[in-house]
Design a protein around this motif. Structure first.
Motif, PDB file in Angstrom:
ATOM      1  N   LEU A 226      -1.503  -7.258   0.015  1.00  0.00           N
ATOM      2  CA  LEU A 226      -0.787  -6.694  -1.131  1.00  0.00           C
ATOM      3  C   LEU A 226      -0.721  -7.683  -2.251  1.00  0.00           C
ATOM      4  N   LEU A 227      -0.420  -9.056  -2.065  1.00  0.00           N
ATOM      5  CA  LEU A 227      -0.889 -10.073  -3.030  1.00  0.00           C
ATOM      6  C   LEU A 227      -2.031 -10.235  -3.380  1.00  0.00           C
ATOM      7  N   ALA A 228      -3.017 -10.342  -2.438  1.00  0.00           N
ATOM      8  CA  ALA A 228      -4.432 -10.572  -2.672  1.00  0.00           C
ATOM      9  C   ALA A 228      -4.951  -9.265  -3.833  1.00  0.00           C
ATOM     10  N   TYR A 229      -4.781  -8.059  -3.366  1.00  0.00           N
ATOM     11  CA  TYR A 229      -4.988  -6.934  -3.927  1.00  0.00           C
ATOM     12  C   TYR A 229      -4.468  -6.876  -5.485  1.00  0.00           C
ATOM     13  N   SER A 230      -3.192  -7.413  -5.611  1.00  0.00           N
ATOM     14  CA  SER A 230      -2.713  -7.480  -6.901  1.00  0.00           C
ATOM     15  C   SER A 230      -3.486  -8.748  -7.855  1.00  0.00           C
ATOM     16  N   SER A 231      -3.872  -9.536  -7.157  1.00  0.00           N
ATOM     17  CA  SER A 231      -4.665 -10.540  -7.790  1.00  0.00           C
ATOM     18  C   SER A 231      -6.028 -10.226  -8.311  1.00  0.00           C
ATOM     19  N   ILE A 232      -6.599  -9.198  -7.609  1.00  0.00           N
ATOM     20  CA  ILE A 232      -7.751  -8.643  -8.005  1.00  0.00           C
ATOM     21  C   ILE A 232      -7.741  -7.446  -8.948  1.00  0.00           C
ATOM     22  N   GLN A 233      -6.854  -6.673  -8.897  1.00  0.00           N
ATOM     23  CA  GLN A 233      -6.524  -5.700  -9.736  1.00  0.00           C
ATOM     24  C   GLN A 233      -5.665  -5.876 -11.046  1.00  0.00           C
ATOM     25  N   ASP A 234      -4.938  -6.852 -10.975  1.00  0.00           N
ATOM     26  CA  ASP A 234      -3.804  -6.977 -11.889  1.00  0.00           C
ATOM     27  C   ASP A 234      -3.996  -8.615 -12.442  1.00  0.00           C
ATOM     28  N   SER A 235      -3.118  -8.795 -13.329  1.00  0.00           N
ATOM     29  CA  SER A 235      -3.029 -10.134 -13.912  1.00  0.00           C
ATOM     30  C   SER A 235      -2.037 -11.006 -13.063  1.00  0.00           C
ATOM     31  N   VAL A 236      -1.537 -10.601 -11.829  1.00  0.00           N
ATOM     32  CA  VAL A 236      -1.079 -11.456 -11.112  1.00  0.00           C
ATOM     33  C   VAL A 236      -2.214 -12.368 -10.155  1.00  0.00           C
ATOM     34  N   LYS A 237      -1.764 -13.623 -10.491  1.00  0.00           N
ATOM     35  CA  LYS A 237      -2.848 -14.401 -10.104  1.00  0.00           C
ATOM     36  C   LYS A 237      -2.159 -15.307  -8.794  1.00  0.00           C
ATOM     37  N   LEU A 238      -2.874 -15.830  -7.773  1.00  0.00           N
ATOM     38  CA  LEU A 238      -2.626 -16.578  -6.748  1.00  0.00           C
ATOM     39  C   LEU A 238      -1.926 -17.982  -7.034  1.00  0.00           C
ATOM     40  N   ASP A 239      -2.519 -18.574  -8.251  1.00  0.00           N
ATOM     41  CA  ASP A 239      -2.016 -19.714  -8.526  1.00  0.00           C
ATOM     42  C   ASP A 239      -1.055 -19.690  -9.733  1.00  0.00           C
ATOM     43  N   ASP A 240      -0.554 -18.526  -9.976  1.00  0.00           N
ATOM     44  CA  ASP A 240       0.535 -18.425 -10.852  1.00  0.00           C
ATOM     45  C   ASP A 240       1.993 -18.897 -10.394  1.00  0.00           C
ATOM     46  N   PRO A 241       2.616 -19.796 -11.191  1.00  0.00           N
ATOM     47  CA  PRO A 241       3.932 -20.155 -10.670  1.00  0.00           C
ATOM     48  C   PRO A 241       4.625 -19.056 -10.623  1.00  0.00           C
ATOM     49  N   ILE A 242       5.780 -18.899  -9.379  1.00  0.00           N
ATOM     50  CA  ILE A 242       6.366 -17.900  -9.269  1.00  0.00           C
ATOM     51  C   ILE A 242       7.639 -17.676 -10.579  1.00  0.00           C
ATOM     52  N   THR A 243       7.822 -18.682 -11.386  1.00  0.00           N
ATOM     53  CA  THR A 243       8.805 -18.675 -12.268  1.00  0.00           C
ATOM     54  C   THR A 243       8.570 -17.719 -13.200  1.00  0.00           C
ATOM     55  N   LYS A 244       6.960 -17.501 -13.352  1.00  0.00           N
ATOM     56  CA  LYS A 244       6.750 -16.524 -14.513  1.00  0.00           C
ATOM     57  C   LYS A 244       7.048 -15.061 -14.185  1.00  0.00           C
ATOM     58  N   TYR A 245       7.581 -14.841 -12.933  1.00  0.00           N
ATOM     59  CA  TYR A 245       7.745 -13.632 -12.523  1.00  0.00           C
ATOM     60  C   TYR A 245       9.481 -13.257 -12.132  1.00  0.00           C
ATOM     61  N   LEU A 246      10.014 -14.524 -12.412  1.00  0.00           N
ATOM     62  CA  LEU A 246      11.433 -14.340 -12.080  1.00  0.00           C
ATOM     63  C   LEU A 246      12.296 -14.257 -13.255  1.00  0.00           C
ATOM     64  N   PRO A 247      13.591 -13.802 -13.266  1.00  0.00           N
ATOM     65  CA  PRO A 247      14.530 -13.753 -14.160  1.00  0.00           C
ATOM     66  C   PRO A 247      14.771 -15.209 -14.942  1.00  0.00           C
ATOM     67  N   ASP A 248      14.867 -15.233 -16.364  1.00  0.00           N
ATOM     68  CA  ASP A 248      15.204 -16.312 -16.884  1.00  0.00           C
ATOM     69  C   ASP A 248      16.147 -17.112 -16.229  1.00  0.00           C
ATOM     70  N   SER A 249      17.162 -16.609 -15.764  1.00  0.00           N
ATOM     71  CA  SER A 249      18.296 -17.456 -15.311  1.00  0.00           C
ATOM     72  C   SER A 249      17.827 -18.078 -14.150  1.00  0.00           C
ATOM     73  N   VAL A 250      17.004 -17.685 -13.453  1.00  0.00           N
ATOM     74  CA  VAL A 250      16.518 -18.251 -12.204  1.00  0.00           C
ATOM     75  C   VAL A 250      15.096 -19.067 -12.222  1.00  0.00           C
ATOM     76  N   ALA A 251      14.441 -18.742 -13.178  1.00  0.00           N
ATOM     77  CA  ALA A 251      13.264 -19.619 -13.578  1.00  0.00           C
ATOM     78  C   ALA A 251      13.522 -20.850 -14.443  1.00  0.00           C
ATOM     79  N   SER A 252      14.903 -20.969 -14.690  1.00  0.00           N
ATOM     80  CA  SER A 252      15.111 -22.193 -15.610  1.00  0.00           C
ATOM     81  C   SER A 252      15.299 -23.216 -14.314  1.00  0.00           C
TER      82      SER A 252
END
Length: 491
Positions: A226-252
């Motif tokens: 599912l993750l690999a498929y998202s990296s091919i079909q969407d802007s989600v990339k394997l080497d993206d930091p997860i903080t990019k997708y976490l709420p600000d209060s967590v990503a901080s």
């Protein structure tokens, strides 16, 4: 030792139906045969045969078979289902001093149409005799059936595999703390299934192709695709930091800064196996109440104890994070994403997080290491780590998709999960979720799974195009069964 059985019936029929529909009827027919046989009721046995079968072999021939070759073996002590192959069911018949294999099929009216005995070892070819005064139709049917049987005679290697599977499975199911076991093999493009034990202690009912098992951490391989498929079909990339997708209060939280999806998928994020705020309210169902608020609370306060990319440390938590972040990314649930993006395109109709409808009657109970009933596991925020349920049929088809990925973006994603991404040791690489063992210059892709009351194993060898699936509704590991079969197939 019985050298051969002199009467064989093979009646070809265009009648087809599903394994699930026919298996129970065959079990009843076999039980009746066993009862009639042990009471020496030859007339009743003959009445079990369909009209075509009776036209092929006379009652006198049956009497000779029973009196001269079968009755001297004593009573049938046990009849154990081995596998289904080419529309025929194979059973192991245990007598006091011998063991035979019975190949059986029934017609649409539940009468016997195939009735064939051979030595259980399968090393000796059975002699096939027909009645001398058959009609031309019967002769033609016997000729075609004989040709079909010649094609069905297995090689010595096939026999060794069957015997190994049988031996390993019986050793497992004879233990007091196990229950049901199903094994699937994909070899040379052919899918074979083996069933042992019981779905529930004491019910004398074998698992079948529709039986649903908890597959535990094999779910991680679905999450990785599912993750690999998202990296091919969407802007989600394997080497993206997860903080990019976490709420600000967590990503901080700066301790999360360098963790990427690739780190999570290869167990190199530095995260522990489980979050320390996982405090089960129900000890036997530990993930049940761990929701997204608890997960984000943990991540918000996470203190790094290993730097990303420094160490392999298997983490259920990491795969839970992947599943949750992808679900939030698509404003969906993990369960819906898996079904829509993976299972439906691959034709995996019985693989899901939440069995429903007719599936519920096939979702069997589970037993812990002491052989006691234990609840199924339920997941919320950590679903990506081990929430899926599946059947041997679906998982063998899933293995086939890994061996021969479709020419689609989903197939590209499957291939991406196979690429070595982390060197665990000199003889083991890690893809996205998949462990990759190197033996005899071959790559063996595998993953196992376990819950408090289930055990699972899946492996495939791309260069040899074969795969093995082992599922049990009991906690004792089935890894050794799967590994032993893989080793034998490689040999």
């Amino acid at each position: 030792m019985l050298k051969y059985i002199a009467i064989t019936i093979f009646v070809l029929s265009a009648y087809h139906t599903s394994f699930a529909q026919r298996h129970n009827q065959e079990q009843l027919v076999l039980q009746q045969f066993k009862n009639y046989f042990n009471k020496h009721l030859a007339d009743s046995i003959y009445q079990q045969w369909g009209r075509e079968a009776q036209q092929t072999v006379s009652k006198k021939q049956l009497d000779t078979l029973l009196e001269k070759q079968l009755y001297p073996l004593g009573n049938i002590q046990a009849a154990t289902f081995i596998r289904k192959k080419d529309g025929l069911s194979h059973y192991k018949l245990t007598f006091p001093n011998d063991t035979l294999q019975l190949i059986l099929s029934i017609d649409s009216s539940n009468h016997i149409q195939t009735f064939y005995f051979k030595p259980y070892q399968g090393a000796l070819k059975a002699q096939i005799n027909s009645a001398q005064n058959q009609s031309k139709t019967s002769k033609a049917a016997n000729s075609a059936a004989s040709e079909q049987e010649q094609q069905r005679v297995t090689s010595d290697n096939d026999n060794r595999i069957d015997l190994l599977v049988d031996s390993l499975a019986l050793q497992y199911t004879k233990r007091k703390n196990t229950c049901g076991l199903t094994i699937g093999l994909l070899v040379d493009g052919s899918m074979n299934y083996y069933y042992y034990g019981e779905t529930i202690h004491g019910n004398n009912t074998l698992p079948d192709k529709k039986t649903l098992f908890e597959i535990g951490s094999i779910s991680k391989t679905f999450t990785a695709i599912l993750l690999a498929y998202s990296s091919i079909q969407d802007s989600v990339k394997l080497d993206d930091p997860i903080t990019k997708y976490l709420p600000d209060s967590v990503a901080s939280n700066k301790d999360l800064t360098n963790i990427t999806f690739r780190n999570l998928a290869t167990h190199t994020a530095g995260l522990p196996r489980l979050p320390d705020n996982l405090l089960p309210s129900e000890e036997l169902d530990p993930y049940k109440n761990y929701d997204v608020n608890a997960l984000f609370s943990y991540l918000r306060n996470y203190k790094q104890h290993q730097k990303p990319d420094s160490l392999y440390e298997y983490s259920n938590l990491g795969y839970g994070v992947i599943g949750e972040l992808l679900a939030q990314r698509y404003d969906s649930s993990y369960s819906e994403l898996i079904e829509k993006k993976l299972c439906q395109p691959l034709g995996l109709i019985d693989t899901k997080e939440f069995p429903d409808g007719d599936q519920l009657q096939h979702f069997i109970p589970t037993y812990n290491n002491e052989g006691q009933l234990t609840p199924h596991w339920h997941f919320q925020a950590l679903s990506g780590a081990g929430a899926l349920k599946s059947t041997v049929t679906d998982l063998l088809q899933y293995a086939e998709a890994n061996l021969n990925p479709p020419k689609t973006p989903l197939g590209q994603a499957i291939v991406l999960t196979h690429k070595p991404a982390w060197l665990v040791s000199e003889t083991q690489d890690l893809g996205l979720a998949w462990h990759i063992d190197i033996e005899n210059f071959l790559e063996i892709f595998w993953h196992n799974g376990s819950t408090l009351g289930s055990s699972s194993f899946l492996a495939f060898v791309p260069d040899k195009k074969f795969a093995v699936v082992v599922l049990a509704n009991a906690a004792p590991s089935v890894d050794q069964i799967g590994r032993s079969i893989i080793k034998k197939l490689i040999e």
